[in-house]
Design a protein around this motif. Structure first.
Motif, PDB file in Angstrom:
ATOM      1  N   THR A   1       7.911  99.752  11.778  1.00 31.50           N
ATOM      2  CA  THR A   1       9.560  99.765  12.041  1.00 31.50           C
ATOM      3  C   THR A   1      10.435  99.280  11.901  1.00 31.50           C
ATOM      4  O   THR A   1      11.912  98.819  11.227  1.00 31.50           O
ATOM      5  N   ARG A   2      10.338  97.556  12.346  1.00 30.46           N
ATOM      6  CA  ARG A   2      11.064  96.332  12.798  1.00 30.46           C
ATOM      7  C   ARG A   2       9.823  95.755  13.249  1.00 30.46           C
ATOM      8  O   ARG A   2       9.590  95.424  14.109  1.00 30.46           O
ATOM      9  N   CYS A   3      10.978  94.033  12.837  1.00 35.07           N
ATOM     10  CA  CYS A   3      10.291  92.679  13.257  1.00 35.07           C
ATOM     11  C   CYS A   3      11.628  92.098  13.663  1.00 35.07           C
ATOM     12  O   CYS A   3      12.297  92.212  13.618  1.00 35.07           O
ATOM     13  N   LEU A   4      11.330  91.096  14.396  1.00 38.25           N
ATOM     14  CA  LEU A   4      11.655  89.909  14.776  1.00 38.25           C
ATOM     15  C   LEU A   4      10.846  89.049  15.842  1.00 38.25           C
ATOM     16  O   LEU A   4       9.681  89.292  16.052  1.00 38.25           O
ATOM     17  N   GLU A   5      11.880  87.676  14.784  1.00 36.90           N
ATOM     18  CA  GLU A   5      11.072  86.256  15.989  1.00 36.90           C
ATOM     19  C   GLU A   5      12.057  86.008  16.687  1.00 36.90           C
ATOM     20  O   GLU A   5      13.053  85.556  16.310  1.00 36.90           O
ATOM     21  N   ASP A   6      11.640  86.011  17.535  1.00 38.19           N
ATOM     22  CA  ASP A   6      12.492  85.430  18.747  1.00 38.19           C
ATOM     23  C   ASP A   6      12.760  83.083  19.087  1.00 38.19           C
ATOM     24  O   ASP A   6      11.855  83.196  18.500  1.00 38.19           O
ATOM     25  N   ARG A   7      13.953  83.040  19.574  1.00 42.41           N
ATOM     26  CA  ARG A   7      14.009  81.755  19.515  1.00 42.41           C
ATOM     27  C   ARG A   7      13.128  81.144  20.258  1.00 42.41           C
ATOM     28  O   ARG A   7      12.661  79.962  19.430  1.00 42.41           O
ATOM     29  N   GLU A   8      12.284  81.624  20.749  1.00 40.60           N
ATOM     30  CA  GLU A   8      10.449  80.614  20.614  1.00 40.60           C
ATOM     31  C   GLU A   8       9.516  80.935  20.171  1.00 40.60           C
ATOM     32  O   GLU A   8       8.674  80.241  19.560  1.00 40.60           O
TER      33      GLU A   8
ATOM     34  N   THR B   1       8.798  99.067   5.272  1.00 39.20           N
ATOM     35  CA  THR B   1      10.035  99.395   5.914  1.00 39.20           C
ATOM     36  C   THR B   1      10.834  97.859   6.275  1.00 39.20           C
ATOM     37  O   THR B   1      11.925  98.047   7.281  1.00 39.20           O
ATOM     38  N   TRP B   2      10.701  96.665   6.233  1.00 35.61           N
ATOM     39  CA  TRP B   2      10.977  95.456   6.994  1.00 35.61           C
ATOM     40  C   TRP B   2      10.347  94.311   6.379  1.00 35.61           C
ATOM     41  O   TRP B   2       8.948  94.180   6.315  1.00 35.61           O
ATOM     42  N   MET B   3      11.079  93.331   5.858  1.00 38.45           N
ATOM     43  CA  MET B   3      10.976  91.754   5.152  1.00 38.45           C
ATOM     44  C   MET B   3      11.749  91.020   6.854  1.00 38.45           C
ATOM     45  O   MET B   3      12.611  91.276   6.711  1.00 38.45           O
ATOM     46  N   PHE B   4      11.071  89.690   6.037  1.00 36.37           N
ATOM     47  CA  PHE B   4      11.711  88.262   7.206  1.00 36.37           C
ATOM     48  C   PHE B   4      11.435  87.337   7.009  1.00 36.37           C
ATOM     49  O   PHE B   4       9.649  86.925   6.287  1.00 36.37           O
ATOM     50  N   GLU B   5      11.977  86.796   6.908  1.00 35.39           N
ATOM     51  CA  GLU B   5      11.069  84.813   6.604  1.00 35.39           C
ATOM     52  C   GLU B   5      11.397  84.125   8.300  1.00 35.39           C
ATOM     53  O   GLU B   5      12.200  84.471   8.937  1.00 35.39           O
ATOM     54  N   THR B   6      10.228  84.183   8.238  1.00 38.77           N
ATOM     55  CA  THR B   6      10.026  83.223   9.986  1.00 38.77           C
ATOM     56  C   THR B   6      10.403  81.361   9.669  1.00 38.77           C
ATOM     57  O   THR B   6      11.395  81.206   8.999  1.00 38.77           O
ATOM     58  N   SER B   7      10.947  81.336  10.793  1.00 43.06           N
ATOM     59  CA  SER B   7      11.377  79.621  10.918  1.00 43.06           C
ATOM     60  C   SER B   7      10.071  78.790  10.178  1.00 43.06           C
ATOM     61  O   SER B   7      10.421  77.598  10.425  1.00 43.06           O
ATOM     62  N   ARG B   8       8.655  78.901  10.066  1.00 38.99           N
ATOM     63  CA  ARG B   8       8.277  78.491   9.294  1.00 38.99           C
ATOM     64  C   ARG B   8       7.754  78.800   7.851  1.00 38.99           C
ATOM     65  O   ARG B   8       6.805  78.472   7.680  1.00 38.99           O
TER      66      ARG B   8
ATOM     67  N   LEU C   1      17.942  88.642   2.269  1.00 33.76           N
ATOM     68  CA  LEU C   1      18.281  87.926   2.273  1.00 33.76           C
ATOM     69  C   LEU C   1      17.326  86.746   2.076  1.00 33.76           C
ATOM     70  O   LEU C   1      17.772  86.126   3.400  1.00 33.76           O
ATOM     71  N   ASP C   2      16.558  85.198   1.223  1.00 34.83           N
ATOM     72  CA  ASP C   2      16.183  84.868   1.881  1.00 34.83           C
ATOM     73  C   ASP C   2      16.698  83.227   1.406  1.00 34.83           C
ATOM     74  O   ASP C   2      17.502  83.269   1.028  1.00 34.83           O
ATOM     75  N   SER C   3      16.059  82.500   2.381  1.00 35.09           N
ATOM     76  CA  SER C   3      16.658  80.838   2.203  1.00 35.09           C
ATOM     77  C   SER C   3      16.474  80.821   0.220  1.00 35.09           C
ATOM     78  O   SER C   3      17.421  79.529   0.641  1.00 35.09           O
ATOM     79  N   GLN C   4      15.767  81.423  -0.390  1.00 35.32           N
ATOM     80  CA  GLN C   4      16.092  80.177  -1.952  1.00 35.32           C
ATOM     81  C   GLN C   4      17.199  81.594  -2.404  1.00 35.32           C
ATOM     82  O   GLN C   4      17.325  81.413  -3.522  1.00 35.32           O
ATOM     83  N   GLY C   5      17.834  82.584  -2.102  1.00 38.45           N
ATOM     84  CA  GLY C   5      18.705  82.696  -2.236  1.00 38.45           C
ATOM     85  C   GLY C   5      18.681  84.331  -3.227  1.00 38.45           C
ATOM     86  O   GLY C   5      19.201  84.750  -3.747  1.00 38.45           O
TER      87      GLY C   5
ATOM     88  N   ASN D   1       2.874  85.055  -0.513  1.00 41.80           N
ATOM     89  CA  ASN D   1       3.026  84.269  -0.702  1.00 41.80           C
ATOM     90  C   ASN D   1       4.058  84.020  -1.893  1.00 41.80           C
ATOM     91  O   ASN D   1       3.522  84.435  -3.282  1.00 41.80           O
ATOM     92  N   ARG D   2       5.213  83.749  -1.885  1.00 40.31           N
ATOM     93  CA  ARG D   2       6.067  84.209  -3.370  1.00 40.31           C
ATOM     94  C   ARG D   2       6.207  83.607  -3.911  1.00 40.31           C
ATOM     95  O   ARG D   2       6.340  83.465  -5.152  1.00 40.31           O
ATOM     96  N   GLU D   3       5.704  81.920  -4.167  1.00 42.11           N
ATOM     97  CA  GLU D   3       5.329  81.329  -5.388  1.00 42.11           C
ATOM     98  C   GLU D   3       4.380  82.193  -6.472  1.00 42.11           C
ATOM     99  O   GLU D   3       3.977  81.962  -7.254  1.00 42.11           O
TER     100      GLU D   3
END
Length: 358
Positions: free
Chosen positions: A286-293, A245-252, A201-205, A268-270
């Motif tokens: 198989t998986r992705c992760l953005e850490d706190r840095e 296999t995986w989706m995610f939205e980065t802090s950028r 679920l992304d930041s745009q809902g 580019n979602r637009e």
């Protein structure tokens, strides 16, 4: 957590060397090989001999109380920093875990802890250390439509989206019922495939649905329809994969899509276009992760873990080294997680858990 269980020897020296290597690797997308730059760090290992339920770890989660949970092939493990407590399915106990083969873990906004298994969905009841289980009932159209649960996220108003091997389920906790969404060959606004591998679920809902065989879907909860993003051979702007296999939205704000055999794509979602990143081009992600840095950890099926720095676009690879007992225990990685202390936990196939304070 008990200090002796979490302390990694020479971590300061190793971390210093790692940062120097990150600085020295050439800038730009020059690292095109899926092999990356190999480098050894000291990983702490947790195996069945330490009390872990099984050496195959498919998901990791830290709950609000601080416990770490591990979904394995042979039950659910809870770690308190000192020891493991394992929860198993019991044929004569309807309040035990629905199945020992656990896929995904999720804690919702109401602090309910959910476990996705290959035979139903379980909700942990901490006051009694028991489970409330949900199964497919062929005589109840409002039940789960499949017992093989692969993914789960929370939507609006506390509802849950549940991805199965036979479509998408929407759970309403107020009515305790499930609504089903399936692929319809006659409807281009339906799901592109019933085999759901991942949900986000992304930041745009918008709800994003990764599938096997049908690439990527986006569900618009307002208009209640699906948009398909399919693999189109010959189209350089399309997703270059049929299995997501995986989706995610980065802090950028970047939206990254992990695929089977085709690495990572930036979307580019637009415009609805994709750019296959020229790193990890043939890797089975198989998986992705953005850490706190802001660094990206990428788990692969058979090439270990990659560590990507978006700022200078450098790439490191961590693989098993038989001659180094403190290397990662397996090159088959199934799960990644960063706990609240900043520890990175890596779940492997056949190699248990690896932990590192990077």
């Amino acid at each position: 957590m008990k200090q002796k269980n979490l302390e990694l020897r020479s971590v300061i020296l190793r971390t210093t060397i790692l940062m120097l290597l990150l600085f020295l690797i050439p800038f730009g997308f020059e690292i095109r090989s899926a092999q990356g730059q190999s480098f050894n760090l000291q990983f702490q290992h947790f195996q069945p001999k330490e009390g872990l339920a099984d050496s195959n770890v498919h998901d990791i989660l830290q709950d609000r109380q601080g416990y770490l949970w591990f979904a394995t092939n042979n039950g659910l493990s809870r770690y308190d920093g000192y020891s493991f407590t394992n929860f198993l399915h019991q044929n004569d106990n309807p309040h035990s875990l629905s199945d020992n083969f656990t896929h995904r873990l999720f804690e919702d906004s109401q602090n309910h802890f959910w476990i996705c298994t290959r035979n139903g969905l379980s909700r942990f009841l901490p006051e009694s250390n028991t489970f409330m289980n949900f199964y497919h009932n062929p005589n109840d159209r409002n039940s789960l439509n499949s017992n093989c649960i692969n993914a789960i996220v929370e939507g609006a108003s506390g509802t849950l989206w549940i991805g199965t091997a036979n479509g998408l389920n929407h759970y309403n906790p107020q009515t305790n019922t499930f609504s089903i969404f399936l692929h319809d060959p006659q409807n281009p606004n339906s799901l592109s495939s019933n085999i759901i591998s991942s949900l986000y679920l992304d930041s745009q809902g918008f709800l994003w649905i990764g599938t096997i065989g049908g690439s990527l879907n986006r569900y618009d909860p307002i208009h209640q329809q699906f948009t398909r993003y399919l693999h189109e051979p010959g189209n350089p702007n399309a997703l270059n994969a049929t299995d997501v296999t995986w989706m995610f939205e980065t802090s950028r704000g970047e939206f990254l899509v992990g695929t089977w055999y085709q690495g990572i794509h930036k979307m580019n979602r637009e415009e609805g276009t994709f750019q296959q990143l020229p790193i990890l081009e043939s890797v089975r992600v198989t998986r992705c992760l953005e850490d706190r840095e802001g660094k990206i950890w990428i788990a692969s099926w058979d090439k270990g873990v990659y560590y990507y720095d978006p700022q200078n676009q450098s790439l490191l690879q961590f693989t098993h080294n038989p001659s180094d007992p403190e290397s990662i225990t397996s090159d088959s990685i199934a799960s990644l997680y960063e706990d609240r202390s900043g520890m990175i936990w890596i779940g492997t196939l056949y190699g248990g858990i690896n932990a590192i304070n990077h």
